[in-house]
Motif scaffolding. Structure first.
Motif, mmCIF file in Angstrom:
data_model
loop_
_atom_site.group_PDB
_atom_site.id
_atom_site.type_symbol
_atom_site.label_atom_id
_atom_site.label_comp_id
_atom_site.label_asym_id
_atom_site.label_seq_id
_atom_site.Cartn_x
_atom_site.Cartn_y
_atom_site.Cartn_z
ATOM 1 N N PRO A 146 -3.593 13.093 21.032
ATOM 2 C CA PRO A 146 -2.280 12.758 20.476
ATOM 3 C C PRO A 146 -2.149 13.179 19.015
ATOM 4 O O PRO A 146 -3.138 13.255 18.291
ATOM 5 C CB PRO A 146 -2.212 11.231 20.622
ATOM 6 N N TYR A 147 -0.902 13.422 18.601
ATOM 7 C CA TYR A 147 -0.638 13.949 17.274
ATOM 8 C C TYR A 147 -0.819 12.852 16.217
ATOM 9 O O TYR A 147 -0.173 11.811 16.271
ATOM 10 C CB TYR A 147 0.785 14.506 17.202
ATOM 11 N N GLY A 148 -1.699 13.106 15.258
ATOM 12 C CA GLY A 148 -1.925 12.147 14.189
ATOM 13 C C GLY A 148 -0.842 12.228 13.125
ATOM 14 O O GLY A 148 -0.220 13.274 12.929
ATOM 15 N N PHE A 149 -0.606 11.106 12.439
ATOM 16 C CA PHE A 149 0.378 11.106 11.362
ATOM 17 C C PHE A 149 -0.024 10.104 10.284
ATOM 18 O O PHE A 149 -0.743 9.143 10.536
ATOM 19 C CB PHE A 149 1.786 10.767 11.876
ATOM 20 N N THR A 150 0.453 10.374 9.088
ATOM 21 C CA THR A 150 0.370 9.427 7.978
ATOM 22 C C THR A 150 1.762 9.333 7.372
ATOM 23 O O THR A 150 2.366 10.359 7.040
ATOM 24 C CB THR A 150 -0.630 9.883 6.908
ATOM 25 N N CYS A 151 2.266 8.112 7.247
ATOM 26 C CA CYS A 151 3.626 7.889 6.755
ATOM 27 C C CYS A 151 3.567 7.254 5.366
ATOM 28 O O CYS A 151 2.878 6.247 5.160
ATOM 29 C CB CYS A 151 4.392 6.980 7.719
ATOM 30 N N TYR A 152 4.288 7.855 4.437
ATOM 31 C CA TYR A 152 4.374 7.344 3.069
ATOM 32 C C TYR A 152 5.801 6.845 2.838
ATOM 33 O O TYR A 152 6.769 7.593 3.036
ATOM 34 C CB TYR A 152 4.034 8.440 2.064
ATOM 35 N N ALA A 153 5.926 5.600 2.423
ATOM 36 C CA ALA A 153 7.253 5.009 2.264
ATOM 37 C C ALA A 153 7.277 4.078 1.054
ATOM 38 O O ALA A 153 6.243 3.703 0.503
ATOM 39 C CB ALA A 153 7.652 4.251 3.526
ATOM 40 N N THR A 154 8.495 3.711 0.655
ATOM 41 C CA THR A 154 8.708 2.764 -0.432
ATOM 42 C C THR A 154 9.522 1.592 0.097
ATOM 43 O O THR A 154 10.570 1.790 0.721
ATOM 44 C CB THR A 154 9.458 3.424 -1.607
ATOM 45 N N GLU A 155 9.025 0.389 -0.138
ATOM 46 C CA GLU A 155 9.736 -0.817 0.263
ATOM 47 C C GLU A 155 10.378 -1.461 -0.958
ATOM 48 O O GLU A 155 9.826 -1.425 -2.052
ATOM 49 C CB GLU A 155 8.764 -1.838 0.872
ATOM 50 N N LYS A 156 11.529 -2.065 -0.734
ATOM 51 C CA LYS A 156 12.175 -2.866 -1.773
ATOM 52 C C LYS A 156 12.490 -4.248 -1.212
ATOM 53 O O LYS A 156 13.133 -4.355 -0.162
ATOM 54 C CB LYS A 156 13.455 -2.190 -2.263
ATOM 55 N N LEU A 157 12.009 -5.279 -1.894
ATOM 56 C CA LEU A 157 12.314 -6.656 -1.534
ATOM 57 C C LEU A 157 13.301 -7.182 -2.557
ATOM 58 O O LEU A 157 12.958 -7.414 -3.724
ATOM 59 C CB LEU A 157 11.041 -7.506 -1.521
ATOM 60 N N VAL A 158 14.543 -7.316 -2.105
ATOM 61 C CA VAL A 158 15.637 -7.646 -3.010
ATOM 62 C C VAL A 158 15.926 -9.137 -2.940
ATOM 63 O O VAL A 158 16.343 -9.665 -1.894
ATOM 64 C CB VAL A 158 16.900 -6.836 -2.667
ATOM 65 N N ARG A 159 15.697 -9.833 -4.062
ATOM 66 C CA ARG A 159 16.061 -11.234 -4.220
ATOM 67 C C ARG A 159 17.288 -11.316 -5.128
ATOM 68 O O ARG A 159 17.709 -10.318 -5.720
ATOM 69 C CB ARG A 159 14.915 -12.027 -4.847
ATOM 70 N N ALA A 160 17.816 -12.527 -5.275
ATOM 71 C CA ALA A 160 18.951 -12.713 -6.169
ATOM 72 C C ALA A 160 18.547 -12.465 -7.612
ATOM 73 O O ALA A 160 19.333 -11.950 -8.421
ATOM 74 C CB ALA A 160 19.520 -14.124 -6.012
ATOM 75 N N SER A 161 17.287 -12.784 -7.950
ATOM 76 C CA SER A 161 16.842 -12.698 -9.339
ATOM 77 C C SER A 161 16.060 -11.434 -9.668
ATOM 78 O O SER A 161 15.980 -11.034 -10.829
ATOM 79 C CB SER A 161 15.976 -13.920 -9.688
ATOM 80 N N SER A 162 15.467 -10.789 -8.655
ATOM 81 C CA SER A 162 14.610 -9.635 -8.940
ATOM 82 C C SER A 162 14.486 -8.730 -7.722
ATOM 83 O O SER A 162 14.823 -9.109 -6.595
ATOM 84 C CB SER A 162 13.214 -10.103 -9.367
ATOM 85 N N THR A 163 13.996 -7.523 -7.977
ATOM 86 C CA THR A 163 13.722 -6.549 -6.920
ATOM 87 C C THR A 163 12.281 -6.083 -7.063
ATOM 88 O O THR A 163 11.891 -5.565 -8.116
ATOM 89 C CB THR A 163 14.671 -5.338 -7.001
ATOM 90 N N VAL A 164 11.501 -6.277 -6.006
ATOM 91 C CA VAL A 164 10.101 -5.873 -6.008
ATOM 92 C C VAL A 164 9.960 -4.572 -5.222
ATOM 93 O O VAL A 164 10.458 -4.463 -4.098
ATOM 94 C CB VAL A 164 9.199 -6.962 -5.391
ATOM 95 N N THR A 165 9.294 -3.589 -5.822
ATOM 96 C CA THR A 165 9.051 -2.304 -5.151
ATOM 97 C C THR A 165 7.608 -2.253 -4.674
ATOM 98 O O THR A 165 6.686 -2.577 -5.429
ATOM 99 C CB THR A 165 9.323 -1.131 -6.109
ATOM 100 N N ARG A 166 7.431 -1.839 -3.438
ATOM 101 C CA ARG A 166 6.095 -1.738 -2.855
ATOM 102 C C ARG A 166 5.826 -0.326 -2.359
ATOM 103 O O ARG A 166 6.747 0.375 -1.923
ATOM 104 C CB ARG A 166 5.945 -2.709 -1.677
ATOM 105 N N LYS A 167 4.568 0.046 -2.409
ATOM 106 C CA LYS A 167 4.132 1.321 -1.831
ATOM 107 C C LYS A 167 3.563 1.046 -0.448
ATOM 108 O O LYS A 167 2.634 0.248 -0.288
ATOM 109 C CB LYS A 167 3.075 1.977 -2.714
ATOM 110 N N LEU A 168 4.131 1.691 0.553
ATOM 111 C CA LEU A 168 3.721 1.481 1.945
ATOM 112 C C LEU A 168 3.115 2.762 2.507
ATOM 113 O O LEU A 168 3.726 3.831 2.441
ATOM 114 C CB LEU A 168 4.927 1.059 2.797
ATOM 115 N N ILE A 169 1.918 2.660 3.056
ATOM 116 C CA ILE A 169 1.268 3.790 3.723
ATOM 117 C C ILE A 169 0.752 3.310 5.075
ATOM 118 O O ILE A 169 0.059 2.290 5.160
ATOM 119 C CB ILE A 169 0.094 4.352 2.899
ATOM 120 N N THR A 170 1.101 4.018 6.123
ATOM 121 C CA THR A 170 0.621 3.688 7.465
ATOM 122 C C THR A 170 0.099 4.946 8.142
ATOM 123 O O THR A 170 0.391 6.072 7.715
ATOM 124 C CB THR A 170 1.744 3.090 8.344
ATOM 125 N N LYS A 171 -0.670 4.749 9.202
ATOM 126 C CA LYS A 171 -1.144 5.896 9.972
ATOM 127 C C LYS A 171 -1.200 5.523 11.448
ATOM 128 O O LYS A 171 -1.185 4.337 11.829
ATOM 129 C CB LYS A 171 -2.522 6.356 9.493
#
Length: 208
Positions: A146-171
């Motif tokens: 099967p074809y292998g993959f690595t996914c690079y993404a950016t998550e944002k958790l948006v609250r009323a007071s702040s926004t947290v940015t996360r680095k997401l990597i999956t395979k």
């Protein structure tokens, strides 16, 4: 007299060689005709006629291998968007994650169960947090199946007071089910899915 027999023998050899050459030429011609016939039929089958505004338009149906990287990336992107794009509503979370689970094997279900047991989704709901994901890039390995993959993404958790940015990597790996359904339109299945990284990178205070 012997010269006459020699001439006859030579003539017979020439006729034999000519017959063999003629037979080989006929076989080559026949094979070429069969090949061209299959080629013409194949090209004809790949032609699609579309009726648009009363006019018949011709289109060419391409082989799936031509669009394989595009379809794989779209399948992987759709899975991650459905799995990680969440709103603070338990029914909506169940609905979007269920859509994602149709695109993957039990490894995704295990990851979902682990997050649920850890109270991750309850924290989103209680904190009124909207989680968004943006796919930055998807690296594919088409040399093995099967074809292998690595996914690079950016998550944002948006609250009323702040926004947290996360680095997401999956395979993981993707196999071809060779069957499309309404819940899995590309007919692929993500296998052995793992979250390699999901860490906070930045927190930004939201201005009122």
């Amino acid at each position: 007299m012997f010269q006459q027999f020699k001439n006859i023998d030579t003539a017979f050899k020439h006729i034999k060689l000519f017959s063999i050459f003629l037979l080989l030429a006929n076989m080559v011609t026949l094979c070429f005709c069969i090949y061209k016939s299959y080629d013409i039929v194949n090209k004809a089958q790949n032609r699609v006629h579309i009726l648009y505004n009363g006019k018949v338009l011709e289109a060419i149906a391409s082989d799936r291998k031509t669009n394989l990287p595009v379809e794989l990336r779209d399948h992987i992107r759709t899975f991650h968007e459905d799995f990680f794009t969440l709103v603070p509503d338990d029914k909506q979370i169940d609905a979007t994650v269920t859509k994602a689970l149709y695109l993957a094997d039990g490894s995704a279900k295990s990851a979902y169960d682990n997050l649920k047991e850890a109270g991750y989704f309850n924290n989103l709901i209680s904190g009124n947090i909207n989680q968004q994901v943006n796919i930055d890039s998807i690296r594919l390995d088409l040399d093995t199946y099967p074809y292998g993959f690595t996914c690079y993404a950016t998550e944002k958790l948006v609250r009323a007071s702040s926004t947290v940015t996360r680095k997401l990597i999956t395979k993981g790996k993707v196999s071809d089910l060779k069957t499309e359904t309404d819940n899995n339109p590309h007919g692929f299945l993500i296998q052995g899915w793992e979250i390699l990284q999901n860490n906070d990178e930045q927190e930004k205070k939201n201005t009122p």
